[in-house]
Scaffold this motif. Structure first.
Motif, PDB file in Angstrom:
ATOM      1  N   TRP A 311       0.727  -1.318  -0.067  1.00 57.32           N
ATOM      2  CA  TRP A 311       0.063   0.018   0.007  1.00 57.32           C
ATOM      3  C   TRP A 311       1.033   1.201  -0.010  1.00 57.32           C
ATOM      4  O   TRP A 311       0.628   2.301  -0.978  1.00 57.32           O
ATOM      5  N   SER A 312       1.630   1.715   0.928  1.00 63.28           N
ATOM      6  CA  SER A 312       2.891   2.647   1.072  1.00 63.28           C
ATOM      7  C   SER A 312       1.826   3.931   0.979  1.00 63.28           C
ATOM      8  O   SER A 312       2.418   4.939   0.694  1.00 63.28           O
ATOM      9  N   ASN A 313       0.779   3.910   1.457  1.00 66.88           N
ATOM     10  CA  ASN A 313      -0.076   5.034   1.635  1.00 66.88           C
ATOM     11  C   ASN A 313      -0.275   5.840   0.228  1.00 66.88           C
ATOM     12  O   ASN A 313      -0.239   7.054   0.120  1.00 66.88           O
ATOM     13  N   ASN A 314      -0.363   4.786  -0.950  1.00 71.64           N
ATOM     14  CA  ASN A 314      -0.468   5.314  -2.207  1.00 71.64           C
ATOM     15  C   ASN A 314      -1.768   6.163  -2.537  1.00 71.64           C
ATOM     16  O   ASN A 314      -2.024   6.723  -3.506  1.00 71.64           O
ATOM     17  N   TRP A 315      -2.676   5.764  -1.818  1.00 70.16           N
ATOM     18  CA  TRP A 315      -4.021   6.207  -1.757  1.00 70.16           C
ATOM     19  C   TRP A 315      -4.608   6.189  -0.393  1.00 70.16           C
ATOM     20  O   TRP A 315      -4.286   5.401   0.473  1.00 70.16           O
ATOM     21  N   THR A 316      -5.807   7.209  -0.226  1.00 71.29           N
ATOM     22  CA  THR A 316      -6.366   7.258   0.966  1.00 71.29           C
ATOM     23  C   THR A 316      -7.974   7.204   0.814  1.00 71.29           C
ATOM     24  O   THR A 316      -8.422   7.522  -0.295  1.00 71.29           O
ATOM     25  N   GLY A 317      -8.639   7.083   1.945  1.00 69.08           N
ATOM     26  CA  GLY A 317     -10.131   7.150   1.647  1.00 69.08           C
ATOM     27  C   GLY A 317     -10.458   5.647   1.247  1.00 69.08           C
ATOM     28  O   GLY A 317      -9.946   4.926   0.423  1.00 69.08           O
ATOM     29  N   ILE A 318     -11.752   5.309   1.460  1.00 75.07           N
ATOM     30  CA  ILE A 318     -12.094   4.173   0.893  1.00 75.07           C
ATOM     31  C   ILE A 318     -13.785   4.336   0.743  1.00 75.07           C
ATOM     32  O   ILE A 318     -14.519   4.846   1.625  1.00 75.07           O
ATOM     33  N   SER A 328     -18.948  -8.253   2.205  1.00 76.83           N
ATOM     34  CA  SER A 328     -19.646  -9.448   1.593  1.00 76.83           C
ATOM     35  C   SER A 328     -18.608 -10.662   1.262  1.00 76.83           C
ATOM     36  O   SER A 328     -19.129 -11.863   1.142  1.00 76.83           O
ATOM     37  N   ARG A 329     -17.424 -10.378   1.195  1.00 80.39           N
ATOM     38  CA  ARG A 329     -16.236 -11.518   0.924  1.00 80.39           C
ATOM     39  C   ARG A 329     -15.759 -11.952   1.981  1.00 80.39           C
ATOM     40  O   ARG A 329     -14.862 -12.733   2.074  1.00 80.39           O
ATOM     41  N   GLY A 330     -16.341 -11.660   3.216  1.00 80.72           N
ATOM     42  CA  GLY A 330     -15.779 -12.141   4.588  1.00 80.72           C
ATOM     43  C   GLY A 330     -14.648 -11.331   4.919  1.00 80.72           C
ATOM     44  O   GLY A 330     -13.824 -11.946   6.009  1.00 80.72           O
ATOM     45  N   ILE A 331     -14.389 -10.258   4.629  1.00 82.81           N
ATOM     46  CA  ILE A 331     -13.023  -9.255   5.304  1.00 82.81           C
ATOM     47  C   ILE A 331     -13.400  -8.455   6.109  1.00 82.81           C
ATOM     48  O   ILE A 331     -14.679  -7.563   6.127  1.00 82.81           O
ATOM     49  N   ASN A 332     -12.730  -8.392   7.267  1.00 77.55           N
ATOM     50  CA  ASN A 332     -12.854  -7.510   8.542  1.00 77.55           C
ATOM     51  C   ASN A 332     -12.485  -6.024   8.077  1.00 77.55           C
ATOM     52  O   ASN A 332     -11.143  -5.835   8.192  1.00 77.55           O
ATOM     53  N   MET A 333     -13.472  -5.568   7.543  1.00 76.48           N
ATOM     54  CA  MET A 333     -12.853  -3.855   6.994  1.00 76.48           C
ATOM     55  C   MET A 333     -12.837  -3.040   8.176  1.00 76.48           C
ATOM     56  O   MET A 333     -12.049  -1.878   8.162  1.00 76.48           O
ATOM     57  N   SER A 334     -13.512  -3.196   9.192  1.00 77.61           N
ATOM     58  CA  SER A 334     -13.449  -2.162  10.390  1.00 77.61           C
ATOM     59  C   SER A 334     -11.900  -2.541  11.232  1.00 77.61           C
ATOM     60  O   SER A 334     -11.615  -1.230  11.287  1.00 77.61           O
ATOM     61  N   ILE A 336      -9.306  -3.119   9.438  1.00 73.49           N
ATOM     62  CA  ILE A 336      -8.552  -2.432   7.992  1.00 73.49           C
ATOM     63  C   ILE A 336      -8.406  -0.920   8.124  1.00 73.49           C
ATOM     64  O   ILE A 336      -7.770  -0.188   8.222  1.00 73.49           O
ATOM     65  N   ILE A 337      -9.783  -0.293   8.257  1.00 75.72           N
ATOM     66  CA  ILE A 337     -10.046   1.065   8.438  1.00 75.72           C
ATOM     67  C   ILE A 337      -9.583   1.808   9.358  1.00 75.72           C
ATOM     68  O   ILE A 337      -9.035   2.773   9.292  1.00 75.72           O
ATOM     69  N   ASP A 338      -9.692   1.227  10.749  1.00 78.38           N
ATOM     70  CA  ASP A 338      -9.297   1.569  11.852  1.00 78.38           C
ATOM     71  C   ASP A 338      -7.613   1.650  11.903  1.00 78.38           C
ATOM     72  O   ASP A 338      -6.950   2.691  12.338  1.00 78.38           O
ATOM     73  N   LYS A 339      -6.843   0.491  11.341  1.00 75.76           N
ATOM     74  CA  LYS A 339      -5.422   0.321  11.658  1.00 75.76           C
ATOM     75  C   LYS A 339      -4.687   1.273  10.603  1.00 75.76           C
ATOM     76  O   LYS A 339      -3.947   1.677  10.917  1.00 75.76           O
ATOM     77  N   TYR A 340      -5.166   1.492   9.342  1.00 74.86           N
ATOM     78  CA  TYR A 340      -4.738   2.445   8.248  1.00 74.86           C
ATOM     79  C   TYR A 340      -5.333   3.594   8.080  1.00 74.86           C
ATOM     80  O   TYR A 340      -4.932   4.312   7.146  1.00 74.86           O
ATOM     81  N   ASP A 341      -6.112   4.190   9.020  1.00 68.29           N
ATOM     82  CA  ASP A 341      -6.915   5.447   8.954  1.00 68.29           C
ATOM     83  C   ASP A 341      -7.293   5.727   7.522  1.00 68.29           C
ATOM     84  O   ASP A 341      -7.127   6.814   7.032  1.00 68.29           O
ATOM     85  N   ASP A 354     -21.040   3.057   8.628  1.00 68.59           N
ATOM     86  CA  ASP A 354     -20.991   2.277   9.618  1.00 68.59           C
ATOM     87  C   ASP A 354     -21.800   1.193   9.211  1.00 68.59           C
ATOM     88  O   ASP A 354     -21.539  -0.031   9.819  1.00 68.59           O
ATOM     89  N   PHE A 355     -23.075   1.397   8.679  1.00 68.28           N
ATOM     90  CA  PHE A 355     -24.098   0.217   8.488  1.00 68.28           C
ATOM     91  C   PHE A 355     -23.294  -0.849   7.568  1.00 68.28           C
ATOM     92  O   PHE A 355     -23.561  -2.131   8.060  1.00 68.28           O
ATOM     93  N   PHE A 356     -22.519  -0.561   6.831  1.00 64.13           N
ATOM     94  CA  PHE A 356     -21.821  -1.488   6.014  1.00 64.13           C
ATOM     95  C   PHE A 356     -20.843  -2.478   6.731  1.00 64.13           C
ATOM     96  O   PHE A 356     -20.755  -3.495   6.601  1.00 64.13           O
ATOM     97  N   LEU A 357     -20.162  -1.756   7.800  1.00 63.89           N
ATOM     98  CA  LEU A 357     -19.302  -2.302   8.452  1.00 63.89           C
ATOM     99  C   LEU A 357     -19.996  -3.176   9.185  1.00 63.89           C
ATOM    100  O   LEU A 357     -19.723  -4.345   9.833  1.00 63.89           O
ATOM    101  N   ASP A 358     -21.134  -2.710   9.908  1.00 61.82           N
ATOM    102  CA  ASP A 358     -21.996  -3.635  10.872  1.00 61.82           C
ATOM    103  C   ASP A 358     -22.459  -4.806  10.231  1.00 61.82           C
ATOM    104  O   ASP A 358     -22.497  -5.996  10.816  1.00 61.82           O
TER     105      ASP A 358
END
Length: 363
Positions: A311-318, A328-334, A336-341, A354-358
């Protein structure tokens, strides 16, 4: 020619210049449409009607007895390509479009001969064909001619430098300090560079064909570079490209994404094939390009590895739709988002986000 005739010629052109400008625009549109639809490579296409001042200077030259009829570039269209082979390709596409005046058309390169260097360009003097003139919108241009110039970027640079009457190199150069000889050497160097660019472009095309042949044979032990990667993705995701779901470009960031792939551990096409296999649909959840597609491939395969190594901070925001699909693919996005801001876009609704994360917890 008398002053009165010159004045008449200038008055005539002042009246006719808007029509010639319209003609130039029409011819530019015709050429642009044909070159673009045929997939021809070119740098730019421009058009113009000759300025009144330029017409006046040219009309005053002794060789023009009837400027209205004898000056052939009152409407001018210029096609600039990257390399010489593209000049030839564009010319073959342009010639059938118009009625060419072969007597006044000229290849300046051939005029120079084999022992001289200098201004090079292809000039076609032409008129619209009878078929086109039969259409109502073109009838006003009957018997009106125009000039088409086709040249490379470097030929264009040379023409602008050496022929601009306001610049230092116009006219007869002073003989002191070998200025004229050095000017000729500069022209020769430019021509050599032009030829080398053309040769390099041809070799890249040949290499691309070799990559396609190997990929079709499943011979994928090929180092990743822009050409090999582009050709591989063209074939692998062809159905999505054909449906305009995937745009086959790297958004001018091919080096950046190749660096990410290498850091991720993907250095040749066989490494990438091991990740994708036949599951191309898995990596498509919205319209994208090769840059976004490759990042999705890496993240959906191993998102932790991607952020730790590539990644190397090449892009930000999601974006929300990306979060939703990854969840939906079973990835813990919460996590990832918290760790890499990876803060959401400013216009995203925080509650919806937040609903999508829930959905991770619900699933």
């Amino acid at each position: 020619m008398s002053d009165k005739n010159i004045d008449d010629a200038i008055s005539w052109y002042i009246k006719m210049r808007p029509v010639y400008k319209n003609l130039a625009n029409k011819v530019e549109s015709i050429i642009r449409e044909v070159l673009t639809n045929s997939g021809a490579s070119y740098y730019t296409i421009t058009s113009r009607a000759k300025e009144i001042e330029s017409f006046t200077i040219k009309a005053n030259k002794e060789k023009y007895k009837n400027p209205q009829q004898e000056i052939k570039d009152l409407a001018g269209i210029r096609v600039i390509t990257y390399v010489k082979s593209e000049v030839n390709n564009c010319c073959e596409l342009i010639k059938p479009l118009f009625e060419l005046d072969h007597f006044h058309s000229v290849d300046k390169t051939k005029e120079l001969g084999n022992d001289k260097v200098g201004y090079r360009s292809i000039h076609y003097v032409a008129k619209l064909t009878e078929d086109r003139l039969s259409l109502p919108e073109y009838q006003i241009f009957k018997d009106m001619g125009f000039e088409i110039q086709v040249r490379t970027i470097l030929e264009h640079a040379w023409a602008d430098i050496s022929h601009d009457r306001n610049y230092k190199f116009n006219g007869v150069l002073p003989p002191d300090n070998d200025i004229e000889r050095r000017f000729s050497l500069a022209a020769a160097t430019l021509e050599l560079v032009d030829r080398e660019f053309d040769n390099l472009a041809r070799e890249i095309v040949v290499y691309g064909h070799e990559v396609v042949d190997k990929v079709n044979k499943d011979e994928l032990n090929i180092e990743i570079n822009t050409t090999s990667l582009s050709n591989y993705l063209d074939l692998k995701f062809k159905p999505f490209i054909d449906r305009e779901i995937v745009e086959p470009t790297f958004n001018n960031k091919s080096k950046e994404i190749i660096d990410e792939l290498n850091a991720y551990g993907v250095s040749n096409l066989s490494d990438l094939e091991l990740i994708i296999k036949e599951n191309t649909e898995k990596f498509i959840y919205e319209r994208t390009n090769f840059l976004g597609l490759l990042r999705d491939i890496m993240m959906l395969n191993n998102i932790t590895l991607y952020f730790e190594k590539a990644w190397s901070n090449n892009w930000t925001g999601i974006e929300k739709n990306m979060v939703k699909y990854y969840v939906s693919r079973g990835i813990n996005m919460s996590e990832i988002i918290d760790k890499y801001d990876l803060s959401e876009d400013e216009d995203d609704d925080e509650e919806d986000y937040d609903f999508f994360l829930d959905e991770e917890e619900v699933g």
